[in-house]
Design a protein around this motif. Structure first.
Motif, PDB file in Angstrom:
ATOM      1  N   ASP A 181      -4.054   1.334  -3.647  1.00  0.00           N
ATOM      2  CA  ASP A 181      -3.626   2.686  -4.014  1.00  0.00           C
ATOM      3  C   ASP A 181      -4.135   3.729  -3.016  1.00  0.00           C
ATOM      4  O   ASP A 181      -4.745   4.730  -3.390  1.00  0.00           O
ATOM      5  CB  ASP A 181      -4.105   3.005  -5.419  1.00  0.00           C
ATOM      6  CG  ASP A 181      -3.289   4.109  -6.085  1.00  0.00           C
ATOM      7  OD1 ASP A 181      -2.283   4.533  -5.491  1.00  0.00           O
ATOM      8  OD2 ASP A 181      -3.664   4.533  -7.189  1.00  0.00           O
ATOM      9  N   GLU A 182      -3.871   3.484  -1.738  1.00  0.00           N
ATOM     10  CA  GLU A 182      -4.269   4.391  -0.672  1.00  0.00           C
ATOM     11  C   GLU A 182      -3.204   4.375   0.422  1.00  0.00           C
ATOM     12  O   GLU A 182      -2.453   3.392   0.574  1.00  0.00           O
ATOM     13  CB  GLU A 182      -5.618   3.991  -0.084  1.00  0.00           C
ATOM     14  CG  GLU A 182      -6.795   4.134  -1.035  1.00  0.00           C
ATOM     15  CD  GLU A 182      -8.105   3.792  -0.360  1.00  0.00           C
ATOM     16  OE1 GLU A 182      -8.279   4.154   0.825  1.00  0.00           O
ATOM     17  OE2 GLU A 182      -8.940   3.134  -1.009  1.00  0.00           O
ATOM     18  N   CYS A 204       0.848  -1.187   0.000  1.00  0.00           N
ATOM     19  CA  CYS A 204       0.000   0.000   0.000  1.00  0.00           C
ATOM     20  C   CYS A 204       0.890   1.245   0.000  1.00  0.00           C
ATOM     21  O   CYS A 204       2.114   1.154   0.137  1.00  0.00           O
ATOM     22  CB  CYS A 204      -0.915   0.010   1.221  1.00  0.00           C
ATOM     23  SG  CYS A 204      -0.004   0.055   2.798  1.00  0.00           S
TER      24      CYS A 204
END
Length: 333
Positions: free
Chosen positions: A200-201, A121
């Protein structure tokens, strides 16, 4: 959510060494996870501060916390690998002693990983002492051909399937384990098996401070035009000494890839890259140039066909050495 209904057991590894300053904050972010944790293994490598007392305090409060102390100092790699191998969960989350996790980090990663070997992540750096910290919001390039030169998956963002540990070759790879960090080894192995998923955070906030064991300031490597020109000039000027300085690392990496039990095309391409990087033959340098051109989409963040990207690819045999420029600084001391 309960551990029984989810059916997946997650172990968390927290490796510590003189981490009393920030350990409580990190452990609080771990024990408050929305996903129930099977076990939290805190393994200390000979701390001389109050790290062990803090760890024992949390072990007395939480039944799933196990505290271990190495009888002899193992170093970062030895500590992390031995702690991971002692885990009994299906998945293992790697935790530094000084970061902060989002409360749903493990829940999100367990949901995303499926049957893959690794889930990573975004991590957002922060500093409280003026240390250099920079957040790059771009989705990282975690393909093998990129990771060979620049690891974009820090260990503290990783949730791994325990099967990944069984894929790590040990015999004949002593140099790899001596020269490279544990998270680089894990990332390269997962990438060679084409088995990484990415959320995607931002799920981790990474603390930057000068006393950290792995702290370096990389402000001169940020993607700006001025930095790019400096890196190109430096890399061309220092090409020969840097080629010699990186030979052992590239050789160890090539041997490691050769010993992986995978037949993926990208792993074969990675071995070729290392072979050409090591060679002093002009014909192999031209092969390397060709590989950089044809694989520039896998090497760079921006896969465009514009002249700038083509130029970057042609320069990559030189500029790729800059990622290891600290080796030249060490040899000159």
């Amino acid at each position: 959510m309960s551990e029984e209904t989810n059916g997946k057991k997650v172990s968390v590894v927290v490796c510590t060494y003189n981490g009393e300053q920030f350990l409580r904050e990190q452990l609080e972010s771990v024990v408050k996870q929305t996903f129930p944790l099977h076990e939290i293994i805190i393994q200390d490598d000979g701390s001389t501060d109050r790290t062990m007392q803090i760890a024992m305090e949390y072990a007395n409060r939480y039944d799933n916390i196990i505290v271990k102390s190495n009888p002899d100092k193992q170093g970062i790699n030895g500590n992390f690998f031995s702690a991971m191998r002692s885990c009994t969960g299906d998945f293992i989350a790697i935790c530094d002693q000084d970061d902060l996790w989002a409360q749903d980090k493990i829940e999100r990663q367990v949901a995303a990983i499926g049957n893959e070997l690794m889930c990573a992540c975004h991590t957002k750096e922060f500093s409280e002492d003026g240390s250099f910290a920079h957040y790059d919001p771009r989705r990282p390039n975690y393909g093998l051909l990129r990771l060979l030169f620049c690891n974009e998956i820090p260990g503290h963002t990783m949730l791994i399937n325990r099967r990944l540990l069984d894929l790590l070759p040990n015999e004949g790879c002593e140099a790899m384990y001596r020269l490279r960090m544990y998270d680089f080894i894990l990332a390269v192995t997962a990438a060679a098996n084409e088995s990484i998923v990415f959320i995607d955070e931002v799920l981790v906030h990474h603390r930057r401070y000068t006393a950290a064991a792995t702290y370096t300031s990389y402000s001169s490597s940020l993607p700006t035009i001025n930095n790019a020109l400096k890196i190109v000039a430096w890399s061309i000027l220092h090409y020969r000494p840097m080629k010699n300085a990186t030979a052992e690392r590239h050789s160890a990496l090539m041997e490691y890839l050769q010993r992986l039990t995978t037949d993926t095309k990208v792993c074969s391409e990675g071995i070729k890259f290392m072979k050409y990087m090591l060679s002093n033959r002009f014909v192999d340098f031209m092969h390397l140039e060709g590989m950089c051109l044809s694989h520039r989409a896998e090497i760079f963040h921006t896969p465009g066909k514009d002249p700038i990207n083509i130029l970057r690819a042609l320069l990559f045999p030189f500029t790729s050495l800059y990622y290891s420029h600290f080796l030249l600084n060490k040899s000159e001391k």
